[in-house]
Design a protein around this motif. Structure first.
Motif, PDB file in Angstrom:
ATOM      1  N   TRP A  84       0.837  -1.199   0.000  1.00 64.26           N
ATOM      2  CA  TRP A  84       0.000   0.000   0.000  1.00 64.26           C
ATOM      3  C   TRP A  84       0.871   1.248   0.000  1.00 64.26           C
ATOM      4  O   TRP A  84       1.942   1.286   0.606  1.00 64.26           O
ATOM      5  CB  TRP A  84      -0.897   0.043   1.251  1.00 64.26           C
ATOM      6  CG  TRP A  84      -1.877  -1.079   1.371  1.00 64.26           C
ATOM      7  CD1 TRP A  84      -3.019  -1.234   0.650  1.00 64.26           C
ATOM      8  CD2 TRP A  84      -1.812  -2.193   2.273  1.00 64.26           C
ATOM      9  NE1 TRP A  84      -3.681  -2.379   1.050  1.00 64.26           N
ATOM     10  CE2 TRP A  84      -2.964  -2.983   2.048  1.00 64.26           C
ATOM     11  CE3 TRP A  84      -0.907  -2.604   3.246  1.00 64.26           C
ATOM     12  CZ2 TRP A  84      -3.221  -4.158   2.750  1.00 64.26           C
ATOM     13  CZ3 TRP A  84      -1.160  -3.777   3.957  1.00 64.26           C
ATOM     14  CH2 TRP A  84      -2.302  -4.540   3.706  1.00 64.26           C
ATOM     15  N   ARG A  85       0.406   2.299  -0.620  1.00 60.63           N
ATOM     16  CA  ARG A  85       1.026   3.608  -0.565  1.00 60.63           C
ATOM     17  C   ARG A  85       0.587   4.308   0.724  1.00 60.63           C
ATOM     18  O   ARG A  85      -0.600   4.237   1.095  1.00 60.63           O
ATOM     19  CB  ARG A  85       0.563   4.432  -1.792  1.00 60.63           C
ATOM     20  CG  ARG A  85       0.894   5.893  -1.775  1.00 60.63           C
ATOM     21  CD  ARG A  85       2.370   6.173  -1.887  1.00 60.63           C
ATOM     22  NE  ARG A  85       2.899   5.884  -3.205  1.00 60.63           N
ATOM     23  CZ  ARG A  85       4.128   5.363  -3.379  1.00 60.63           C
ATOM     24  NH1 ARG A  85       4.910   5.094  -2.347  1.00 60.63           N
ATOM     25  NH2 ARG A  85       4.575   5.132  -4.588  1.00 60.63           N
ATOM     26  N   VAL A  86       1.515   4.953   1.442  1.00 59.97           N
ATOM     27  CA  VAL A  86       1.149   5.792   2.580  1.00 59.97           C
ATOM     28  C   VAL A  86       0.694   7.145   2.039  1.00 59.97           C
ATOM     29  O   VAL A  86       1.445   7.813   1.323  1.00 59.97           O
ATOM     30  CB  VAL A  86       2.339   5.981   3.549  1.00 59.97           C
ATOM     31  CG1 VAL A  86       1.953   6.902   4.695  1.00 59.97           C
ATOM     32  CG2 VAL A  86       2.817   4.634   4.090  1.00 59.97           C
ATOM     33  N   ALA A  87      -0.529   7.561   2.371  1.00 60.68           N
ATOM     34  CA  ALA A  87      -1.087   8.800   1.811  1.00 60.68           C
ATOM     35  C   ALA A  87      -0.238  10.006   2.209  1.00 60.68           C
ATOM     36  O   ALA A  87       0.021  10.236   3.389  1.00 60.68           O
ATOM     37  CB  ALA A  87      -2.530   8.993   2.287  1.00 60.68           C
TER      38      ALA A  87
ATOM     39  N   ASN B 219       5.836   3.251   1.443  1.00 62.14           N
ATOM     40  CA  ASN B 219       4.823   2.208   1.385  1.00 62.14           C
ATOM     41  C   ASN B 219       4.830   1.403   2.678  1.00 62.14           C
ATOM     42  O   ASN B 219       5.813   1.359   3.407  1.00 62.14           O
ATOM     43  CB  ASN B 219       5.028   1.281   0.166  1.00 62.14           C
ATOM     44  CG  ASN B 219       6.236   0.383   0.298  1.00 62.14           C
ATOM     45  OD1 ASN B 219       6.255  -0.527   1.117  1.00 62.14           O
ATOM     46  ND2 ASN B 219       7.277   0.647  -0.508  1.00 62.14           N
TER      47      ASN B 219
END
Lengths: 96, 96, 96, 96, 96, 96, 96, 96, 96, 96
Positions: E44-47, E52
């Motif tokens: 997942w990408r960290v917003a 990630n």
């Protein structure tokens, strides 16, 4: 062998005053005994905090741990240990 | 008046080796001069790091700053200063 | 006398690849030499990082500093040192 | 599979001395049992602190958690876990 | 065996744009390959950050280190690794 | 919408054992209920600590807060929340 | 959906002044565009630092990441994101 | 309105000496100008560090930011700001 | 004059439930009063934590301190204050 | 000789209100006495926190420690001390 040790004392607020007084007195006696034996080489108060910065001169890590862990106030201390050695630019005979 | 000073040296990787050598040599000479004058009272190497822990004995905060800020390696140091005073349990004549 | 040492290596991005390769090879040779002499007792890679956790068995803080500060990669390392001693619950002959 | 585990014990000041003594004795017995089984491979005291640095050799993360979370002193510990692996420069047969 | 890994990428500002583009493309290909093999289980990408959070499912600490340390962007990453295990309250078949 | 949540549980030592047992059982039931509804998508134990790392899939920040703040153990948790989004290199259908 | 975002800008000292000026101008235009669309709801300068504290109102974590990661100054920012939700004691219609 | 401000100066090692000297001279002139106007009320050097602790007396947060962000050395400073107010135990007329 | 304030509430576990309920109710009333007067301009819940992020609009640091230090829950809060000012790229009339 | 001292007060929740009131009153009297003697030169409240930032003007580190360690609220304070000296750009007669 030299170690810098910083001890910060945090006595719980609920401890009975006479217990605290007795702990501090036995701590003082033990500190002086260890200074006379040469193992607690320097002992300074940190200005503004209930803490000290000390230099210990002991034979081994074990000897250091035995001394620190049997101090009367040890259960109420945060302790940090930094191993030291002679500095190449030092010109003081007893700093190594 | 006593201060503990911890100096950590971080020389940039791109500095020319002879410049570094010269800096270290003048630093060493200055450290010895200040030890002879009694102002740099103790000087120890921190084991495993390019750092020292020192005790300075100076007349004032100004005197301490003048000494530290004119050290040849000062531009490459992180410095932390802790003011010390005599500990009530100390029995060493020259630790206060 | 035992010390836990954690070394994290941070090689500057601009260093020439052959210089880096040479540094790593001499580091490897030195590490093996020190393992054979018994002073670098354990050496593990930290999973996921360019770092190691090691146990050194040396005669003094000075001996530890001499070893660490002359490692070829020392100028590119962050190092933390923790002095260890025998644990009262240990039953392993060579862990103290 | 190897893990470094650092355990720092903080026993509340109000706990009854005999409860503490019993906890420490069962902890000691469990530590020796796990050393004999080979899962608690190394166990060292951190000099100056009520803490240990240990190396565990277990089959999985689950096995490590089962061991740590059932230690008698676990409710009073801060624990940090670092996964380790064999270092390419290690020449010790049993360090990987 | 499961690990949570957080990778934060910090590419030096001076790196040539085509070098960066090439690194990112090979990183992307490698990430997809490792997802297909089942070892990079979640990604997942960290917003708001170039970072990630990932879940890896590997056989050992060594396998995890081999994967992470050979990623094309590894020299530009800060990496933290947290070993995970099955949670007693989980009711998802593939989370252990 | 996905969030990583890390929950560390710190139950006060003085809490009655049956109260703790009841809290843990209702926490377990609530966790399973939220897994069945699809909102608590993943739940892992952190090896060696009384903590979990979880992935939540909720409609909004409000929905996340409502879930976390009504967990039976919430008054005893430290919680950190990291908003996640789909990673451009992910090839898993349900990770975004 | 609301997020508090703190952005701290650190422009490398070597960047050409006209490049910096151009970056800042396009950043300003983009910030105003996003304010007009309602997604960048509030924007304040932190007194004494090259940093801002902002409130974003977006549809999802993905929307937030798309906005932040395409800001002209993003490569020179440290960013922290805190998801917010309506407070039960708020009586302002548009704060939720 | 009073603010305590701590400024730590970190001049990059590569900056040309005459540029640095010019920056410091204009900084000194600006500091004296602001002291004469009464806005920079106190200015002290931190002993042992290239840093100052100052008290500013300004009309608003905006006025403080305008002063700090236009200091010649601002691009090379880390700045922390603490808003102050009159202390109920103060008996000094001009400390509020 | 604007300030961001982050308040984290930590109510001791031993406080009686009706005392807590009364504290929260008076806190809620006070928060609404201050919102109506325009001094507590924004109030958001931090998702997943018993904390809020708020914007205050007050005449001075003293006014801010008077408000915060008389909140019913103040003795149980950790508070951090960040002075804000109008951002040059803001185009919202009431954000300065 | 000047020192900045930051004192943060944390009074335990269980302390009896009249004991607290008495402590605060004797603290206030002692603070005013030390201001009149000129040793406690400045005293400001930190906006939003039960803390103060003060400037002391004392003859030595010992004098500072004697003052701080005998304050009635000292057992409930966290204290940090920063030694100051005259700044070369200061033009205020009494700031050195």
């Amino acid at each position: 062998m030299l170690f810098q040790v910083e001890m910060t004392v945090e006595i719980p607020h609920g401890l009975a005053p006479d217990v605290v007084a007795q702990l501090k007195e036995t701590e003082r006696q033990r500190a002086q005994e260890l200074q006379r034996s040469g193992q607690w080489r320097h002992l300074w108060r940190v200005a503004g905090r209930y803490a000290n910065i000390s230099i210990f001169d002991v034979e081994s890590n074990e000897a250091l741990h035995d001394i620190l862990s049997t101090l009367p106030l040890f259960p109420f201390m945060r302790v940090s240990v930094t191993p030291l050695c002679r500095h190449p630019s030092s010109n003081r005979a007893d700093d190594g």
